[in-house]
Write a protein that holds these residues in place. Structure first.
Motif, mmCIF file in Angstrom:
data_model
loop_
_atom_site.group_PDB
_atom_site.id
_atom_site.type_symbol
_atom_site.label_atom_id
_atom_site.label_comp_id
_atom_site.label_asym_id
_atom_site.label_seq_id
_atom_site.Cartn_x
_atom_site.Cartn_y
_atom_site.Cartn_z
ATOM 1 N N SER A 6 0.826 -1.208 0.000
ATOM 2 C CA SER A 6 0.000 0.000 0.000
ATOM 3 C C SER A 6 0.859 1.258 0.000
ATOM 4 C CB SER A 6 -0.932 -0.004 1.207
ATOM 5 O OG SER A 6 -0.218 -0.250 2.408
ATOM 6 N N LYS B 159 0.448 5.398 -5.803
ATOM 7 C CA LYS B 159 0.651 6.820 -6.064
ATOM 8 C C LYS B 159 -0.454 7.650 -5.433
ATOM 9 C CE LYS B 159 2.990 6.288 -10.539
ATOM 10 N NZ LYS B 159 2.916 6.590 -11.992
ATOM 11 N N LYS B 160 -0.110 8.876 -5.080
ATOM 12 C CA LYS B 160 -1.093 9.805 -4.542
ATOM 13 C C LYS B 160 -1.236 10.986 -5.497
ATOM 14 C CE LYS B 160 -0.319 8.663 0.319
ATOM 15 N NZ LYS B 160 0.023 9.180 1.671
ATOM 16 N N ARG B 161 -2.465 11.383 -5.714
ATOM 17 C CA ARG B 161 -2.744 12.554 -6.545
ATOM 18 C C ARG B 161 -3.735 13.437 -5.810
ATOM 19 N NH1 ARG B 161 -3.845 9.896 -12.528
ATOM 20 N NH2 ARG B 161 -1.746 9.065 -12.895
ATOM 21 N N ASP C 84 -3.715 14.532 -2.924
ATOM 22 C CA ASP C 84 -3.940 14.029 -1.570
ATOM 23 C C ASP C 84 -4.934 12.881 -1.518
ATOM 24 O OD1 ASP C 84 -2.207 15.931 -0.522
ATOM 25 O OD2 ASP C 84 -3.811 17.418 -0.387
ATOM 26 N N LYS C 85 -5.203 12.248 -2.672
ATOM 27 C CA LYS C 85 -6.092 11.092 -2.675
ATOM 28 C C LYS C 85 -5.342 9.892 -3.240
ATOM 29 C CE LYS C 85 -10.448 13.614 -3.192
ATOM 30 N NZ LYS C 85 -11.663 13.784 -4.018
ATOM 31 N N ILE C 86 -5.504 8.768 -2.574
ATOM 32 C CA ILE C 86 -4.852 7.552 -3.060
ATOM 33 C C ILE C 86 -5.657 6.982 -4.221
ATOM 34 C CG2 ILE C 86 -4.235 5.176 -2.462
ATOM 35 C CD1 ILE C 86 -3.722 6.076 0.366
#
Length: 235
Positions: free
Chosen positions: A135, A139-141, A143-145
């Motif tokens: 986990s 990647k995070k974009r 602030d959302k996974i």
């Protein structure tokens, strides 16, 4: 599992993961090792001692009911075993696997860290290439996974584990739910073969069964339904 070199940028996982390993597995070794209910597995440099039981979700005589442009007919489903359990010594852990002749997919969750083994539609030396990641690699974009399997997260089912005895409800009976999973040619192409596509379906239902087990709900698959190519939005 054995690491293999492969062009990671050509795999769909490259879009959602910062880093991952490509490996092949020997399902026969796993199936032989798990007969006593214990398996040792190494993922991403970490060794896990697993305690597992066979969940017997798939009927022994399950068939694939095919309905496409060539007609309607049935063929035997792939033989796939499913397992659930925990990491020995880790109370806050959860483990699930689906194992076919071609592939081994599943997850190991310890605390807040999730380790996954996912199938690709690529092969090397006749073996399915698997992707292994944690986990921490997602990647995070903004602030959302990114949810790699394109399934919306739902609220937890913790209420199911808090069922208590009362005067009117003292015995929790088991509810068996027979499921007919349906998939199409596009879904099969994502995983490369019908066997691996069916293993992916079983893995998801196995995880769902684990979530509902505190409520004594057991999922079973009697058959699969397979369609040809379906247009977007087809019910």
């Amino acid at each position: 599992m054995e690491k293999v070199n492969y062009d990671k940028t050509s795999l769909r996982f490259a879009e959602v993961l910062d880093n991952f390993e490509t490996v092949t597995a020997n399902p026969d070794i796993f199936l032989e090792d798990v007969t006593d209910g214990r398996v040792k597995m190494k993922l991403l440099g970490k060794e896990f001692d697993l305690e597992l039981e066979n969940t017997h979700i798939l009927n022994d005589d399950a068939k694939v009911l095919i309905d496409n442009e060539t007609g309607s007919y049935a063929i035997p489903a792939a033989k796939i075993n499913t397992y659930r359990g925990k990491v020995v010594g880790e109370e806050n852990s959860d483990v699930g696997f689906a194992v076919s002749d071609e592939a081994l997919i599943g997850h190991i969750e310890v605390g807040s860290t999730y380790y996954a083994i996912e199938a690709t539609n690529k092969t090397v030396g006749g073996k399915v290439i698997l992707v292994v990641f944690s986990s921490d690699n997602i990647k995070k974009r903004e602030d959302k996974i990114i949810n790699y399997c394109e399934v919306e997260e739902q609220s937890s089912l913790e209420d199911l584990s808090n069922i208590k005895e009362s005067d009117s409800y003292t015995i929790l009976s088991t509810t068996y739910i027979d499921i007919l999973p349906a998939y199409d040619q596009d879904f099969k192409n994502i995983y490369g073969s019908d066997s691996t596509a069916q293993a992916e379906i079983l893995s998801r239902i196995n995880d769902a069964g684990n979530a509902y087990s505190p409520a004594s709900v057991v999922f079973r698959i009697t058959n699969y339904k397979k369609y040809g190519y379906l247009s977007s939005g087809t019910g």
